[in-house]
Design a protein around this motif. Structure first.
Motif, PDB file in Angstrom:
ATOM      1  N   VAL A 106       0.800  -1.185  -0.201  1.00 21.60           N
ATOM      2  CA  VAL A 106      -0.019  -0.075   0.054  1.00 21.60           C
ATOM      3  C   VAL A 106       0.987   1.407   0.038  1.00 21.60           C
ATOM      4  N   ASN A 107       0.287   2.349  -0.613  1.00 25.76           N
ATOM      5  CA  ASN A 107       0.959   3.456  -0.388  1.00 25.76           C
ATOM      6  C   ASN A 107       0.526   4.291   0.788  1.00 25.76           C
ATOM      7  N   LYS A 108       1.381   4.396   1.998  1.00 22.90           N
ATOM      8  CA  LYS A 108       0.779   4.846   3.058  1.00 22.90           C
ATOM      9  C   LYS A 108       0.778   6.411   3.114  1.00 22.90           C
ATOM     10  N   PRO A 109      -0.240   7.205   3.258  1.00 20.66           N
ATOM     11  CA  PRO A 109      -0.392   8.620   3.505  1.00 20.66           C
ATOM     12  C   PRO A 109       0.681   9.246   4.338  1.00 20.66           C
ATOM     13  N   LYS A 110       0.935  10.453   4.318  1.00 22.68           N
ATOM     14  CA  LYS A 110       1.690  11.074   5.397  1.00 22.68           C
ATOM     15  C   LYS A 110       0.815  11.441   6.424  1.00 22.68           C
ATOM     16  N   GLY A 111       1.366  11.308   7.512  1.00 20.95           N
ATOM     17  CA  GLY A 111       0.624  11.915   8.728  1.00 20.95           C
ATOM     18  C   GLY A 111      -0.431  10.909   9.375  1.00 20.95           C
ATOM     19  N   ILE A 112      -0.189   9.644   8.794  1.00 19.89           N
ATOM     20  CA  ILE A 112      -1.068   8.373   9.216  1.00 19.89           C
ATOM     21  C   ILE A 112      -0.265   7.349   9.783  1.00 19.89           C
ATOM     22  N   TYR A 113      -0.352   6.927  11.183  1.00 13.39           N
ATOM     23  CA  TYR A 113      -0.060   5.881  11.693  1.00 13.39           C
ATOM     24  C   TYR A 113      -0.204   4.579  11.047  1.00 13.39           C
ATOM     25  N   CYS A 114       0.967   3.726  11.196  1.00 15.37           N
ATOM     26  CA  CYS A 114       1.021   2.447  10.339  1.00 15.37           C
ATOM     27  C   CYS A 114      -0.039   1.542  10.947  1.00 15.37           C
ATOM     28  N   GLU A 115      -0.607   1.567  12.366  1.00 16.96           N
ATOM     29  CA  GLU A 115      -1.346   0.726  12.872  1.00 16.96           C
ATOM     30  C   GLU A 115      -2.954   0.986  12.104  1.00 16.96           C
TER      31      GLU A 115
END
Length: 346
Positions: A106-115
């Motif tokens: 996935v492409n994790k967004p900035k400012g979001i925790y991995c969990e």
């Protein structure tokens, strides 16, 4: 192992780094971390004050500066904001870069925790009866980009081994602000130590300090990153075949990163290839090189610049290359670049 032999053991070995224009020989600590931990555990308990005194006198000194005082409040505000955003976050098909029956990227967004990304993964997968989702790699709160999620315990265990054995090639891209002049290198490898200082902050240590005891009982570990300059002030940089190698040693200082946030500052986009996986590794090495990442206030990056305030550091996990843990096929997963990486000058 006695306390004195524990402290002297680090000087038994040496190794040599070479490149087209650099040859550096430095002492190297060859004893495993496990043996160090056993040695510390077996220190004589009859005179603990002497043992503690010996260790305290020999704590290695960090190379890079500690976080600036202002970073505490800024980081707290950012964490609060990220917690609110993460609670409301839902993974969508637009975030998926790759998926098969065993894993997805996935492409994790900035400012979001991995969990939060992990917890929302089952909602978009039809065949998720097992509910055995795991994070194969983690990204800092404000770092965006490629993150792998496995769909079973067995695949997760295989990927843990792959990452632990450094069989995954990772590339990141970062926008940095240097002071006064562009870097005098186009490709450079930094080899150093990594650990927590007595104040709990991650710091760069000398390469010969690897294995030495730190306050709190942890140890300095090895850390290595290769950097390439992509552009400086919006102009593309031509890579040279020569690679410069820096082996950081105790007593050295980080390269200058003083800047006033105005016209003298140089915008440098770099691509980073971490060869180890230490916490905040790229951010720390950018600080050491005098080109802290924009917005990375914890490591002396400018968070206010040219009339704009940045809510997080600009670091993006661009690509992961590895052999598929089940099929063995080579796979390369890329995440689209953020606008600041494409523009080069923000």
């Amino acid at each position: 192992m006695s306390a004195s032999s524990l402290l002297l053991h680090r000087n038994l070995f040496s190794f040599t780094f070479s490149s087209a224009n650099t040859i550096l020989t430095k002492p190297y600590f060859a004893t495993s971390i496990k043996s160090m931990e056993e040695a510390q555990h077996n220190l004589p308990s009859t005179d603990s004050s002497i043992s503690e005194s010996v260790i305290n006198r020999n704590y290695p000194k960090p190379i890079t500066a500690p976080p600036p005082p202002i970073s505490k409040d800024i980081e707290l505000n950012r964490a609060t904001e990220a917690s609110s955003k993460s609670i409301l976050f839902n993974l969508t098909r637009d975030h998926i870069l790759y998926e098969d029956e065993w894993l997805m990227a996935v492409n994790k967004p900035k400012g979001i925790y991995c969990e939060s990304v992990l917890s929302s993964a089952p909602q978009i997968i039809v065949d998720s009866q097992l509910n055995e989702f795991h994070l194969a790699n983690r990204l800092d709160r404000d770092t965006s980009g490629v993150m792998l999620i496995t769909k079973s315990h067995k695949v997760a265990a295989k990927l843990v081994k792959v990452f632990t054995e450094h069989k995954v090639r990772k590339s990141y891209i970062a926008l940095c602000i240097g002071s006064s002049s562009t870097p005098n290198w186009s490709r450079i490898t930094v080899k150093s130590g990594h650990g927590r200082s007595k104040h709990g902050a991650w710091r760069v240590y000398g390469a010969s300090d690897v294995g030495r005891v730190l306050p709190g009982g942890s140890f300095v570990r090895d850390m290595e990153t290769t950097f390439e300059v992509v552009s400086a002030n919006g102009e593309k940089t031509k890579l040279c075949e020569e690679e410069r190698v820096i082996v950081v040693e105790e007593g050295e200082q980080e390269l200058s990163c003083d800047g006033d946030g105005e016209k003298d500052d140089v915008v440098v986009v770099v691509r980073a290839f971490p060869r180890s996986g230490r916490t905040h590794q790229i951010r720390l090495h950018c600080q050491y090189l005098g080109i802290p990442i924009r917005g990375d206030v914890k490591y002396h990056g400018l968070y206010e610049w040219r009339g704009r305030r940045f809510e997080g550091h600009e670091l993006h996990a661009e690509c992961l290359s590895l052999d598929h843990p089940v099929t063995g096929d080579s796979m390369v997963v890329r995440a689209p670049l953020p606008c600041w990486a494409a523009a080069g000058d923000g």
